[in-house]
Design a protein around this motif. Sequence first.
Motif, mmCIF file in Angstrom:
data_model
loop_
_atom_site.group_PDB
_atom_site.id
_atom_site.type_symbol
_atom_site.label_atom_id
_atom_site.label_comp_id
_atom_site.label_asym_id
_atom_site.label_seq_id
_atom_site.Cartn_x
_atom_site.Cartn_y
_atom_site.Cartn_z
ATOM 1 N N GLY A 133 25.515 -50.526 23.636
ATOM 2 C CA GLY A 133 24.837 -51.686 24.061
ATOM 3 C C GLY A 133 25.721 -52.543 24.738
ATOM 4 N N ALA A 134 27.052 -52.549 24.299
ATOM 5 C CA ALA A 134 28.230 -53.399 25.217
ATOM 6 C C ALA A 134 28.085 -52.643 26.660
ATOM 7 C CB ALA A 134 29.512 -52.884 24.420
ATOM 8 N N LYS A 135 28.354 -51.384 26.753
ATOM 9 C CA LYS A 135 28.080 -50.823 28.253
ATOM 10 C C LYS A 135 26.775 -51.389 29.064
ATOM 11 C CE LYS A 135 30.689 -46.604 26.697
ATOM 12 N NZ LYS A 135 30.224 -45.045 26.761
ATOM 13 N N LYS A 136 25.736 -51.183 28.440
ATOM 14 C CA LYS A 136 24.589 -51.647 29.007
ATOM 15 C C LYS A 136 24.624 -53.200 29.283
ATOM 16 C CE LYS A 136 21.195 -48.662 26.638
ATOM 17 N NZ LYS A 136 20.155 -48.623 25.676
ATOM 18 N N PHE A 137 25.199 -54.044 28.611
ATOM 19 C CA PHE A 137 25.493 -55.291 28.731
ATOM 20 C C PHE A 137 26.133 -55.764 29.772
ATOM 21 C CE2 PHE A 137 26.535 -59.992 27.424
ATOM 22 C CZ PHE A 137 25.232 -60.427 27.709
ATOM 23 N N ALA A 138 27.360 -55.171 29.902
ATOM 24 C CA ALA A 138 28.386 -55.095 30.803
ATOM 25 C C ALA A 138 27.722 -54.825 32.318
ATOM 26 C CB ALA A 138 29.587 -54.132 30.579
ATOM 27 N N ASP A 139 26.957 -53.813 32.092
ATOM 28 C CA ASP A 139 26.233 -53.354 33.749
ATOM 29 C C ASP A 139 25.219 -54.352 33.895
ATOM 30 O OD1 ASP A 139 27.942 -50.744 33.641
ATOM 31 O OD2 ASP A 139 26.223 -49.473 32.723
ATOM 32 N N ALA A 140 24.594 -54.909 32.958
ATOM 33 C CA ALA A 140 23.760 -55.917 33.183
ATOM 34 C C ALA A 140 23.977 -57.229 33.808
ATOM 35 C CB ALA A 140 22.628 -56.277 32.030
ATOM 36 N N VAL A 186 13.219 -54.777 31.317
ATOM 37 C CA VAL A 186 14.022 -54.958 30.142
ATOM 38 C C VAL A 186 15.247 -54.218 30.326
ATOM 39 C CG1 VAL A 186 14.173 -54.225 27.879
ATOM 40 C CG2 VAL A 186 12.079 -55.075 28.893
ATOM 41 N N LEU A 187 16.478 -54.718 30.017
ATOM 42 C CA LEU A 187 17.854 -54.265 30.053
ATOM 43 C C LEU A 187 18.506 -53.673 29.063
ATOM 44 C CD1 LEU A 187 19.179 -56.972 32.651
ATOM 45 C CD2 LEU A 187 18.153 -54.598 33.484
ATOM 46 N N LEU A 188 18.125 -54.694 27.912
ATOM 47 C CA LEU A 188 18.725 -54.441 26.757
ATOM 48 C C LEU A 188 17.591 -54.793 25.522
ATOM 49 C CD1 LEU A 188 21.452 -55.635 28.266
ATOM 50 C CD2 LEU A 188 22.479 -54.690 26.009
ATOM 51 N N GLU A 189 17.547 -54.109 24.385
ATOM 52 C CA GLU A 189 16.858 -54.403 23.491
ATOM 53 C C GLU A 189 17.570 -54.657 22.010
ATOM 54 O OE1 GLU A 189 14.036 -51.129 22.968
ATOM 55 O OE2 GLU A 189 12.985 -51.636 24.790
ATOM 56 N N GLY A 190 16.753 -55.078 20.954
ATOM 57 C CA GLY A 190 17.595 -55.469 19.686
ATOM 58 C C GLY A 190 18.304 -54.246 18.987
ATOM 59 N N VAL A 211 24.699 -71.943 17.350
ATOM 60 C CA VAL A 211 24.400 -70.928 18.153
ATOM 61 C C VAL A 211 24.380 -69.550 17.276
ATOM 62 C CG1 VAL A 211 25.814 -71.731 20.132
ATOM 63 C CG2 VAL A 211 26.992 -70.311 18.309
ATOM 64 N N VAL A 212 24.102 -68.595 17.782
ATOM 65 C CA VAL A 212 23.812 -67.147 17.360
ATOM 66 C C VAL A 212 24.860 -66.283 18.060
ATOM 67 C CG1 VAL A 212 22.628 -65.036 16.577
ATOM 68 C CG2 VAL A 212 21.633 -67.320 16.349
ATOM 69 N N ASN A 213 25.804 -65.958 17.599
ATOM 70 C CA ASN A 213 26.861 -64.853 18.260
ATOM 71 C C ASN A 213 26.345 -63.538 18.188
ATOM 72 O OD1 ASN A 213 28.871 -67.044 19.024
ATOM 73 N ND2 ASN A 213 29.196 -67.225 16.672
ATOM 74 N N LEU A 214 26.063 -62.911 19.205
ATOM 75 C CA LEU A 214 25.764 -61.700 18.952
ATOM 76 C C LEU A 214 26.776 -60.421 19.358
ATOM 77 C CD1 LEU A 214 22.556 -61.714 21.411
ATOM 78 C CD2 LEU A 214 22.804 -61.922 18.792
ATOM 79 N N THR A 215 26.764 -59.357 18.763
ATOM 80 C CA THR A 215 27.865 -58.398 18.962
ATOM 81 C C THR A 215 27.027 -57.124 19.060
ATOM 82 O OG1 THR A 215 29.445 -59.162 17.496
ATOM 83 C CG2 THR A 215 29.768 -57.094 17.931
ATOM 84 N N PRO A 228 30.862 -61.280 34.882
ATOM 85 C CA PRO A 228 30.558 -59.833 34.066
ATOM 86 C C PRO A 228 31.142 -60.032 32.708
ATOM 87 C CG PRO A 228 31.473 -59.083 36.275
ATOM 88 C CD PRO A 228 31.660 -60.621 35.958
ATOM 89 N N ILE A 229 30.385 -59.808 31.418
ATOM 90 C CA ILE A 229 30.705 -59.748 30.154
ATOM 91 C C ILE A 229 30.804 -58.457 29.791
ATOM 92 C CG2 ILE A 229 30.161 -60.723 27.979
ATOM 93 C CD1 ILE A 229 28.278 -62.767 29.304
ATOM 94 N N VAL A 230 32.152 -57.978 29.484
ATOM 95 C CA VAL A 230 32.542 -56.595 29.081
ATOM 96 C C VAL A 230 33.141 -56.510 27.703
ATOM 97 C CG1 VAL A 230 32.988 -56.272 31.694
ATOM 98 C CG2 VAL A 230 34.945 -56.779 30.212
ATOM 99 N N ASN A 231 33.098 -57.486 27.035
ATOM 100 C CA ASN A 231 33.713 -57.424 25.778
ATOM 101 C C ASN A 231 32.573 -57.136 24.634
ATOM 102 O OD1 ASN A 231 32.421 -59.873 25.485
ATOM 103 N ND2 ASN A 231 34.090 -60.878 24.771
ATOM 104 N N GLY A 232 31.420 -56.844 25.092
ATOM 105 C CA GLY A 232 30.358 -56.813 24.230
ATOM 106 C C GLY A 232 29.750 -57.753 23.147
ATOM 107 N N GLN A 233 30.020 -59.053 23.570
ATOM 108 C CA GLN A 233 29.680 -60.094 22.684
ATOM 109 C C GLN A 233 28.791 -61.034 23.756
ATOM 110 O OE1 GLN A 233 33.173 -61.782 20.868
ATOM 111 N NE2 GLN A 233 32.959 -59.848 19.336
#
Length: 414
Positions: free
Chosen positions: A157-164, A126-130, A148-152, A190-195
Amino acid sequence: MKRGNILKLAAVILLVAVAVAFSFKPLTDPQKGIPLGLDLRGGVHLVLQAEPGKDGKAVSKDDMDNAKAIISKRVNEMGLSEPIVQEDYANKRIIVDLAGVQDPDKAVNVLKTTAKLTFRDPQGNVLLEGSDLKDARAGSSSQNQGYVVNLTFSSEGAKKFADATTKLVGQPLGIYLDDKFLQGPTVNEPIVNGQAEITHYASLQEAADYAVLFRSGSLPVSMTIAEKRQVGASLGADSLGKSLHAGAYGLIFIFLFMLAFYLLPGVVADFSLLVYGLIVLWVLYLMRAVLTLQGIAGLILTIGMAVDFNIIIYERVKEEIREGKSLRAAVEAGFSRAFITVIDAHVTTLIAAITLYFSPTSSIRGFAITLAVGILASLFTAITFTRAILRWVVGINPKMKTSWFGVRRKAENG
């Protein structure tokens, strides 16, 4: 003095007439008027049973409180009118009443889904959670991938998502809901904008339902359906129609009774009853209080009490007239002598309403709210409004015959 009383009386009558005319549409609007409860509008009654965890851990009070808060948020996100969500910790249950539900099965699925959202690497870590999400909104894909569902994500969480996504370039990122695989898009960069975006939903409504789950967070415990009861709209409409008919017949009888027994004061009482009704309905409207069958019973009860208070006052006034006092003095003395009796009855009933309000049963609370509002409104109309109107009426003609007050001439002379 006479002219002033006539102008005051005319102004009040005109004001009440305007209020009645402008109140009809907003108060009776099926969408924006006083919300109707489950028993009148139809819908679904659910009892959700909290289950212990797989490790056998008991359901705690914090678990129940959090579950109630999340379910309340989900219901509100669904846009339902005046839902009622109650917690029964003793039995580890959440009780939900949803009025006006078009698709009960869909509502049940949205409410009982645990909705634990996770993002995992190919090894299942698990890298990120809800809890790392900030927002989730349904929409249409800009790349022709359906809905679609757009997640922010939150800042953390944005830092974790960017690292993942940096570590997983060229690899799939698994998205799971309650350990059920939703999709595994390949990370191209890499997705670094937190979305992020979850794609391939069959309809906008399906995407919106999932967005509700993601936004509200995951339930701390799993829930099963202990009871599900549907109330048809036709049954609710029939109940409402019968209640309104009974109320209308009762009001007509009350109006005629007051006119027959009290004549001129009876006219004032009927006029005050109209003002009382406006006050109660507008207070309920502004409070967004849900009107149920029990609530209607509370309203009918307070109407009877309001009339009863007028009867007590008018009988006191008649006694003062029989003792030889002038109309003006009789009105003042009658209200003063009846004041303690009326206040005592109001206060004791109000205490009962406050006590009932703390009942865990929503229908009893609805009865308590309408009862309390009706008591306070009748107190105002009986003590303040009716007294002022009678003063003005007597001020217009202080020498009028006492027979207009229901006192026979022989009593006046004797």
